[in-house]
Design a protein around this motif. Structure first.
Motif, PDB file in Angstrom:
ATOM      1  N   PRO A 200      39.289  35.497  46.866  1.00 18.71           N
ATOM      2  CA  PRO A 200      38.146  34.622  46.585  1.00 18.71           C
ATOM      3  C   PRO A 200      37.534  34.863  45.205  1.00 18.71           C
ATOM      4  N   LEU A 201      37.488  36.129  44.767  1.00 16.52           N
ATOM      5  CA  LEU A 201      36.917  36.430  43.455  1.00 16.52           C
ATOM      6  C   LEU A 201      37.737  35.795  42.346  1.00 16.52           C
ATOM      7  N   GLU A 202      39.065  35.983  42.385  1.00 19.76           N
ATOM      8  CA  GLU A 202      39.884  35.436  41.306  1.00 19.76           C
ATOM      9  C   GLU A 202      39.863  33.910  41.311  1.00 19.76           C
TER      10      GLU A 202
ATOM     11  N   GLY B 151      30.625  39.946  45.831  1.00 17.96           N
ATOM     12  CA  GLY B 151      30.389  41.367  45.603  1.00 17.96           C
ATOM     13  C   GLY B 151      30.528  42.185  46.872  1.00 17.96           C
ATOM     14  N   VAL B 152      30.006  41.665  47.977  1.00 19.67           N
ATOM     15  CA  VAL B 152      30.105  42.367  49.260  1.00 19.67           C
ATOM     16  C   VAL B 152      31.568  42.521  49.665  1.00 19.67           C
ATOM     17  N   LEU B 153      32.331  41.442  49.570  1.00 18.94           N
ATOM     18  CA  LEU B 153      33.744  41.476  49.965  1.00 18.94           C
ATOM     19  C   LEU B 153      34.550  42.414  49.073  1.00 18.94           C
ATOM     20  N   LEU B 154      34.257  42.409  47.775  1.00 17.78           N
ATOM     21  CA  LEU B 154      34.991  43.286  46.860  1.00 17.78           C
ATOM     22  C   LEU B 154      34.661  44.753  47.125  1.00 17.78           C
ATOM     23  N   ALA B 155      33.406  45.058  47.432  1.00 16.87           N
ATOM     24  CA  ALA B 155      33.027  46.442  47.745  1.00 16.87           C
ATOM     25  C   ALA B 155      33.722  46.927  49.015  1.00 16.87           C
TER      26      ALA B 155
ATOM     27  N   ALA C 254      42.733  40.902  50.735  1.00 11.03           N
ATOM     28  CA  ALA C 254      42.840  39.448  50.559  1.00 11.03           C
ATOM     29  C   ALA C 254      41.465  38.798  50.487  1.00 11.03           C
ATOM     30  N   LEU C 255      40.547  39.233  51.379  1.00 10.01           N
ATOM     31  CA  LEU C 255      39.208  38.631  51.394  1.00 10.01           C
ATOM     32  C   LEU C 255      38.363  39.070  50.207  1.00 10.01           C
TER      33      LEU C 255
ATOM     34  N   ARG D 231      36.983  32.858  33.404  1.00  9.26           N
ATOM     35  CA  ARG D 231      38.264  32.232  33.727  1.00  9.26           C
ATOM     36  C   ARG D 231      39.436  33.086  33.250  1.00  9.26           C
ATOM     37  N   MET D 232      39.288  33.700  32.085  1.00 10.71           N
ATOM     38  CA  MET D 232      40.331  34.602  31.601  1.00 10.71           C
ATOM     39  C   MET D 232      40.437  35.833  32.493  1.00 10.71           C
ATOM     40  N   ALA D 233      39.296  36.350  32.959  1.00 13.83           N
ATOM     41  CA  ALA D 233      39.310  37.502  33.867  1.00 13.83           C
ATOM     42  C   ALA D 233      40.030  37.150  35.160  1.00 13.83           C
ATOM     43  N   GLY D 234      39.725  35.976  35.717  1.00 11.91           N
ATOM     44  CA  GLY D 234      40.393  35.548  36.941  1.00 11.91           C
ATOM     45  C   GLY D 234      41.887  35.376  36.744  1.00 11.91           C
TER      46      GLY D 234
END
Length: 242
Positions: free
Chosen positions: A215-217, A178-182, A210-211, A15-18
Motif C-alpha cells: 500500500p505504501l509504494e 505508518g501503522v501498517l509499515l511499523a 504485503a500490507l 513517486r520516485m521513492a515508490g
C-alpha cells in the motif's frame, strides 16, 4: 546527490521513492528468494552444486539482480529521508543510519551469493579439495548468505518501525500507512531469532509485509504526497526548500 534530491518537488520525490521501493522489491526478491529457492536443495550439497553449475546464467542473473537491488534500496531511503525529515530530522537520520547498515549487509549477501559458483568452478587454488568438499563449502557460503540476509532484514525492520512512526506523525501521508509499515517492521525484527521468524513467516510475516509495503509504494507512486501540507510542516520545522 542529496542536493539534487532536495531540489525536486515533494510529489516527485514521493513517486520516485515508490518506484525505487517497487524496483528494489522486485530485484532483491528475484535474486535472493526466487533464484535461490529454485537452485538450492536444503541439506543436499551435491544436488545444489549440480543445479548451480547447470543453471550458471540464471545464477549470474540472480547475483546481478541482488546487487542492483542495493542501489534501488539506497535511492529509496534517501528519497524517504528527504520526504520525512520535516516530521523529525533526528529520527529520520537515525532511520537512514539503520537502513544503511541494512544496505551494507545486502551488498555483503551479493558477495556471498557469488562465492559458491566461484568455488564450484574450481581452479588451481582449489585443486587440493575433492568435489565433495567443494560442494560442501559452496553450501556453507549459501548458508552464510542467508544469515547475512537475515541481519539485513533486522535493520530494515528497524527502519520500517521508525519510518512508520514518522509517517504516522506526518500531515501529508495517511496515518494508516505508518501503522501498517511499523507492524511490518516489527515482523522483520523477529529475524534476530531466525527460527521464530521462519515459524511466523507464513502467513503472519508475509501478510504483514504485503500490507505494510505494497500500500505504501502504491500510494507514493499514484498519489504522492499532499504538497501543501508537506510545505506547511516543512516551514514549521525550518526544512522547507521548495
Amino acid at each position: 546527490m542529496m542536493e539534487r534530491i532536495a531540489e525536486t518537488s515533494p510529489p516527485f520525490k514521493a513517486r520516485m521513492a515508490g518506484a525505487c521501493q517497487l524496483l528494489e522489491a522486485i530485484t532483491a526478491t528475484f535474486g535472493q528468494v526466487i533464484v535461490l529457492d529454485r537452485l538450492v536443495v536444503s541439506g543436499n550439497a551435491a544436488a545444489t552444486a549440480a543445479n548451480i553449475l547447470g543453471h550458471e546464467r540464471l545464477f549470474w542473473l540472480g547475483f546481478a539482480s541482488s546487487l542492483i537491488g542495493v542501489a534501488f534500496h539506497i535511492a529509496w531511503v534517501l528519497l524517504m529521508y528527504e520526504l520525512l525529515k520535516p516530521v523529525n530530522r533526528n529520527l529520520s537520520l537515525l532511520a537512514v543510519l539503520f537502513v544503511l547498515v541494512s544496505c551494507a549487509m545486502q551488498a555483503l549477501t551479493s558477495l556471498l551469493y557469488l562465492a559458491p559458483l566461484l568455488i564450484l568452478q574450481g581452479g588451481s587454488s582449489l585443486s587440493t579439495f575433492t568435489p565433495e568438499q567443494l560442494q560442501a563449502l559452496a553450501l556453507v557460503f549459501l548458508k552464510l548468505n542467508q544469515y547475512a540476509f537475515n541481519i539485513d532484514l533486522v535493520f530494515f525492520g528497524l527502519w520500517c518501525v521508525l519510518t512508520g512512526y514518522l509517517i504516522f506523525r506526518s500531515t501529508f501521508l495517511p496515518r494508516i500507512l505508518g501503522v501498517l509499515l511499523a507492524i511490518d517492521g516489527l515482523g522483520f525484527v523477529t529475524y534476530l531469532y531466525p527460527p521464530l521468524a521462519y515459524h511466523l513467516f507464513m502467513p503472519y510475516l508475509a501478510v504483514a509485509s504485503a500490507l505494510g509495503e505494497i500500500p505504501l509504494e502504491l500510494w507514493l507512486i499514484v498519489m504522492g504526497v499532499n504538497a501543501q501540507r508537506w510545505k506547511e510542516q516543512a516551514s514549521a520545522s525550518g526544512e522547507c526548500r521548495s
